[in-house]
Design a protein around this motif. Sequence first.
Motif, PDB file in Angstrom:
ATOM      1  N   HIS A  21      33.691  86.608 131.766  1.00  9.30           N
ATOM      2  CA  HIS A  21      32.530  86.673 132.656  1.00  9.30           C
ATOM      3  C   HIS A  21      32.909  86.988 134.092  1.00  9.30           C
ATOM      4  O   HIS A  21      32.032  87.317 134.909  1.00  9.30           O
ATOM      5  CB  HIS A  21      31.753  85.349 132.616  1.00  9.30           C
ATOM      6  CG  HIS A  21      31.074  85.082 131.307  1.00  9.30           C
ATOM      7  ND1 HIS A  21      30.121  85.938 130.788  1.00  9.30           N
ATOM      8  CD2 HIS A  21      31.216  84.083 130.400  1.00  9.30           C
ATOM      9  CE1 HIS A  21      29.701  85.463 129.632  1.00  9.30           C
ATOM     10  NE2 HIS A  21      30.351  84.338 129.363  1.00  9.30           N
ATOM     11  N   HIS A  22      34.201  86.886 134.408  1.00 13.33           N
ATOM     12  CA  HIS A  22      34.613  87.045 135.797  1.00 13.33           C
ATOM     13  C   HIS A  22      35.524  88.248 136.039  1.00 13.33           C
ATOM     14  O   HIS A  22      35.494  88.825 137.121  1.00 13.33           O
ATOM     15  CB  HIS A  22      35.333  85.779 136.274  1.00 13.33           C
ATOM     16  CG  HIS A  22      34.547  84.526 136.061  1.00 13.33           C
ATOM     17  ND1 HIS A  22      33.437  84.221 136.807  1.00 13.33           N
ATOM     18  CD2 HIS A  22      34.705  83.511 135.169  1.00 13.33           C
ATOM     19  CE1 HIS A  22      32.935  83.066 136.400  1.00 13.33           C
ATOM     20  NE2 HIS A  22      33.690  82.609 135.400  1.00 13.33           N
ATOM     21  N   LYS A  23      36.337  88.632 135.054  1.00 12.76           N
ATOM     22  CA  LYS A  23      37.355  89.654 135.261  1.00 12.76           C
ATOM     23  C   LYS A  23      37.540  90.516 134.020  1.00 12.76           C
ATOM     24  O   LYS A  23      37.186  90.124 132.899  1.00 12.76           O
ATOM     25  CB  LYS A  23      38.710  89.004 135.603  1.00 12.76           C
ATOM     26  CG  LYS A  23      38.764  88.243 136.918  1.00 12.76           C
ATOM     27  CD  LYS A  23      38.757  89.198 138.107  1.00 12.76           C
ATOM     28  CE  LYS A  23      38.837  88.418 139.425  1.00 12.76           C
ATOM     29  NZ  LYS A  23      38.808  89.334 140.598  1.00 12.76           N
ATOM     30  N   ALA A  24      38.143  91.690 134.237  1.00 12.27           N
ATOM     31  CA  ALA A  24      38.668  92.508 133.145  1.00 12.27           C
ATOM     32  C   ALA A  24      40.176  92.613 133.358  1.00 12.27           C
ATOM     33  O   ALA A  24      40.653  92.667 134.497  1.00 12.27           O
ATOM     34  CB  ALA A  24      38.039  93.891 133.153  1.00 12.27           C
ATOM     35  N   ILE A  25      40.922  92.604 132.269  1.00 13.92           N
ATOM     36  CA  ILE A  25      42.385  92.507 132.359  1.00 13.92           C
ATOM     37  C   ILE A  25      43.028  93.597 131.523  1.00 13.92           C
ATOM     38  O   ILE A  25      42.752  93.730 130.323  1.00 13.92           O
ATOM     39  CB  ILE A  25      42.876  91.120 131.877  1.00 13.92           C
ATOM     40  CG1 ILE A  25      42.193  90.012 132.685  1.00 13.92           C
ATOM     41  CG2 ILE A  25      44.399  91.024 131.976  1.00 13.92           C
ATOM     42  CD1 ILE A  25      42.300  88.644 132.046  1.00 13.92           C
ATOM     43  N   LEU A  26      43.904  94.392 132.151  1.00 16.82           N
ATOM     44  CA  LEU A  26      44.702  95.405 131.459  1.00 16.82           C
ATOM     45  C   LEU A  26      46.037  94.793 131.049  1.00 16.82           C
ATOM     46  O   LEU A  26      46.663  94.068 131.827  1.00 16.82           O
ATOM     47  CB  LEU A  26      44.989  96.587 132.388  1.00 16.82           C
ATOM     48  CG  LEU A  26      43.999  97.743 132.466  1.00 16.82           C
ATOM     49  CD1 LEU A  26      44.513  98.779 133.452  1.00 16.82           C
ATOM     50  CD2 LEU A  26      43.787  98.381 131.106  1.00 16.82           C
ATOM     51  N   ARG A  27      46.484  95.123 129.844  1.00 20.94           N
ATOM     52  CA  ARG A  27      47.808  94.710 129.383  1.00 20.94           C
ATOM     53  C   ARG A  27      48.688  95.942 129.211  1.00 20.94           C
ATOM     54  O   ARG A  27      48.253  96.951 128.651  1.00 20.94           O
ATOM     55  CB  ARG A  27      47.704  93.934 128.066  1.00 20.94           C
ATOM     56  CG  ARG A  27      47.024  92.574 128.209  1.00 20.94           C
ATOM     57  CD  ARG A  27      47.062  91.775 126.903  1.00 20.94           C
ATOM     58  NE  ARG A  27      46.139  92.329 125.911  1.00 20.94           N
ATOM     59  CZ  ARG A  27      46.506  92.987 124.832  1.00 20.94           C
ATOM     60  NH1 ARG A  27      47.799  93.228 124.599  1.00 20.94           N
ATOM     61  NH2 ARG A  27      45.606  93.438 123.977  1.00 20.94           N
ATOM     62  N   PHE A  28      49.937  95.835 129.695  1.00 13.76           N
ATOM     63  CA  PHE A  28      50.853  96.967 129.677  1.00 13.76           C
ATOM     64  C   PHE A  28      51.989  96.746 128.686  1.00 13.76           C
ATOM     65  O   PHE A  28      52.312  95.610 128.314  1.00 13.76           O
ATOM     66  CB  PHE A  28      51.421  97.222 131.077  1.00 13.76           C
ATOM     67  CG  PHE A  28      50.364  97.511 132.103  1.00 13.76           C
ATOM     68  CD1 PHE A  28      49.684  98.721 132.095  1.00 13.76           C
ATOM     69  CD2 PHE A  28      50.035  96.560 133.063  1.00 13.76           C
ATOM     70  CE1 PHE A  28      48.699  98.979 133.032  1.00 13.76           C
ATOM     71  CE2 PHE A  28      49.063  96.812 134.013  1.00 13.76           C
ATOM     72  CZ  PHE A  28      48.383  98.026 133.996  1.00 13.76           C
ATOM     73  N   GLN A  29      52.603  97.853 128.305  1.00 18.74           N
ATOM     74  CA  GLN A  29      53.681  97.818 127.327  1.00 18.74           C
ATOM     75  C   GLN A  29      54.868  96.989 127.801  1.00 18.74           C
ATOM     76  O   GLN A  29      55.589  96.402 126.989  1.00 18.74           O
ATOM     77  CB  GLN A  29      54.136  99.251 127.018  1.00 18.74           C
ATOM     78  CG  GLN A  29      55.023  99.397 125.804  1.00 18.74           C
ATOM     79  CD  GLN A  29      55.258 100.859 125.484  1.00 18.74           C
ATOM     80  OE1 GLN A  29      55.675 101.647 126.332  1.00 18.74           O
ATOM     81  NE2 GLN A  29      54.983 101.245 124.247  1.00 18.74           N
ATOM     82  N   ASP A  30      55.091  96.893 129.110  1.00 20.37           N
ATOM     83  CA  ASP A  30      56.228  96.133 129.630  1.00 20.37           C
ATOM     84  C   ASP A  30      55.951  94.636 129.727  1.00 20.37           C
ATOM     85  O   ASP A  30      56.775  93.871 130.256  1.00 20.37           O
ATOM     86  CB  ASP A  30      56.663  96.685 130.997  1.00 20.37           C
ATOM     87  CG  ASP A  30      55.578  96.559 132.072  1.00 20.37           C
ATOM     88  OD1 ASP A  30      54.526  95.926 131.814  1.00 20.37           O
ATOM     89  OD2 ASP A  30      55.773  97.095 133.180  1.00 20.37           O
ATOM     90  N   GLY A  31      54.791  94.205 129.240  1.00 19.49           N
ATOM     91  CA  GLY A  31      54.467  92.781 129.227  1.00 19.49           C
ATOM     92  C   GLY A  31      53.684  92.297 130.421  1.00 19.49           C
ATOM     93  O   GLY A  31      53.239  91.140 130.437  1.00 19.49           O
ATOM     94  N   THR A  32      53.467  93.140 131.421  1.00 10.44           N
ATOM     95  CA  THR A  32      52.714  92.736 132.602  1.00 10.44           C
ATOM     96  C   THR A  32      51.223  92.985 132.395  1.00 10.44           C
ATOM     97  O   THR A  32      50.803  93.646 131.436  1.00 10.44           O
ATOM     98  CB  THR A  32      53.198  93.499 133.843  1.00 10.44           C
ATOM     99  OG1 THR A  32      53.004  94.906 133.643  1.00 10.44           O
ATOM    100  CG2 THR A  32      54.667  93.212 134.104  1.00 10.44           C
ATOM    101  N   THR A  33      50.423  92.467 133.322  1.00 10.44           N
ATOM    102  CA  THR A  33      48.973  92.639 133.272  1.00 10.44           C
ATOM    103  C   THR A  33      48.447  92.985 134.663  1.00 10.44           C
ATOM    104  O   THR A  33      49.133  92.803 135.668  1.00 10.44           O
ATOM    105  CB  THR A  33      48.266  91.362 132.785  1.00 10.44           C
ATOM    106  OG1 THR A  33      48.548  90.292 133.705  1.00 10.44           O
ATOM    107  CG2 THR A  33      48.712  90.981 131.388  1.00 10.44           C
ATOM    108  N   ALA A  34      47.227  93.474 134.704  1.00  6.93           N
ATOM    109  CA  ALA A  34      46.513  93.699 135.962  1.00  6.93           C
ATOM    110  C   ALA A  34      45.060  93.326 135.739  1.00  6.93           C
ATOM    111  O   ALA A  34      44.475  93.704 134.722  1.00  6.93           O
ATOM    112  CB  ALA A  34      46.635  95.159 136.398  1.00  6.93           C
TER     113      ALA A  34
END
Length: 391
Positions: A142-155
């Motif tokens: 309800h508050h955010k959208a989160i990207l997940r990357f192949q290197d294990g990090t997120t944004a």
Amino acid sequence: MTRKWAISIKPSIVIAGGGIAGLSTAIALQQQGIQATIYDAQDPNFVPGAGLGIGSNAIQALDKLNLKSAFMQQGRALSSIQFISAKGRKLNTTNFALLPSNEAQYISILRSELLELLRSKIDDPKNTIIYEKKCIGIEQNHHKAILRFQDGTTAEADAVIGADGIHSAIRSQLFPTSRIRSAGYSCWTGVISQLPDGIDDTYATEIWGPAGRIGTVPLSGGRAYWFICINDPIGKKAIETLDELIEHFKGYHSSVIDVLRASDPNQVSYQPIMDLQPMPQFTKGRIALIGDAAHAATPNLGQGACQAIEDAVILAKEIGRQSTVEQALRRFELLRMKRVNKITRISRMLGVVAQIENEFITSVRNFVMPMVPASFNNKQLEFIYRVDFND
């Protein structure tokens, strides 16, 4: 409770994909006072593709991005596209000056040059564009959208824009029933540093014949790019070398061979042509797909890059004017869905006609094409070149 922001509170945006769609969107958002971060899977030194034709609809969009003047200086204005038979007989012409637009123009440019022009307009590009970040997944609450990357990090951000191309990982997760379709033919492309003598550099040509289709598009500086489409229903690369391409088209008139012989054999690229089956939806909550991730089309209308730039301008406008990102993304979808899906359908049908191999049907097509008046052709294209960015 859905959050609203006042003028002084801007949403945070992350963009997956640093191609034409992603860069154009970041520029358009900057104009709304919104700083987006782009995450791109490629190495920063990667040089993509060959050439592009940019129609007046996208030129109007580039004007909204304050890039029209620089773009026009970089590109090459062309008067028309001439359609020619394998034996050299003129079949029909699309004259851009006759198209129903306030500024009917068609500009050719290398994809790499357009990307560099877009990057030059990004504020603080070293911190805005993060390379070698391959998106593999997406989630939202309800508050955010989160990207997940192949290197294990997120944004994470208030909204995520998926500009990660026809093979979009974001689309695959959001809409698992979406379908990439083969067009039934493959494309080879190349760039030549100098057009051969005797070839007019004021217009583009497409030669249609039973062996396939070959187009030559002049660029600035006396250069040109070419493309070849050959039927290939199983997507298997049957032709491996430039010499094999030349042999394949040996029955065509000599200008075709001259263009191919002027090419560097090591700079010829290949890809099967595919499109995305038109979807009933390309947004969900805080996530939107744009460009090829949302509506990849075959290249027959030359509208892939054009529609991506249109997407960017209209999406950023809605994010700037709506009170929530969810409202903005939904409004963007409503404004774009009918238009982009129609372009995808028409482009696919045009490819079917252009790629006819049967010699009898080809002869019938070539007999009929010169009888079709230019006004009829232009009427069919009217909806493409007329676009309202102020809706």
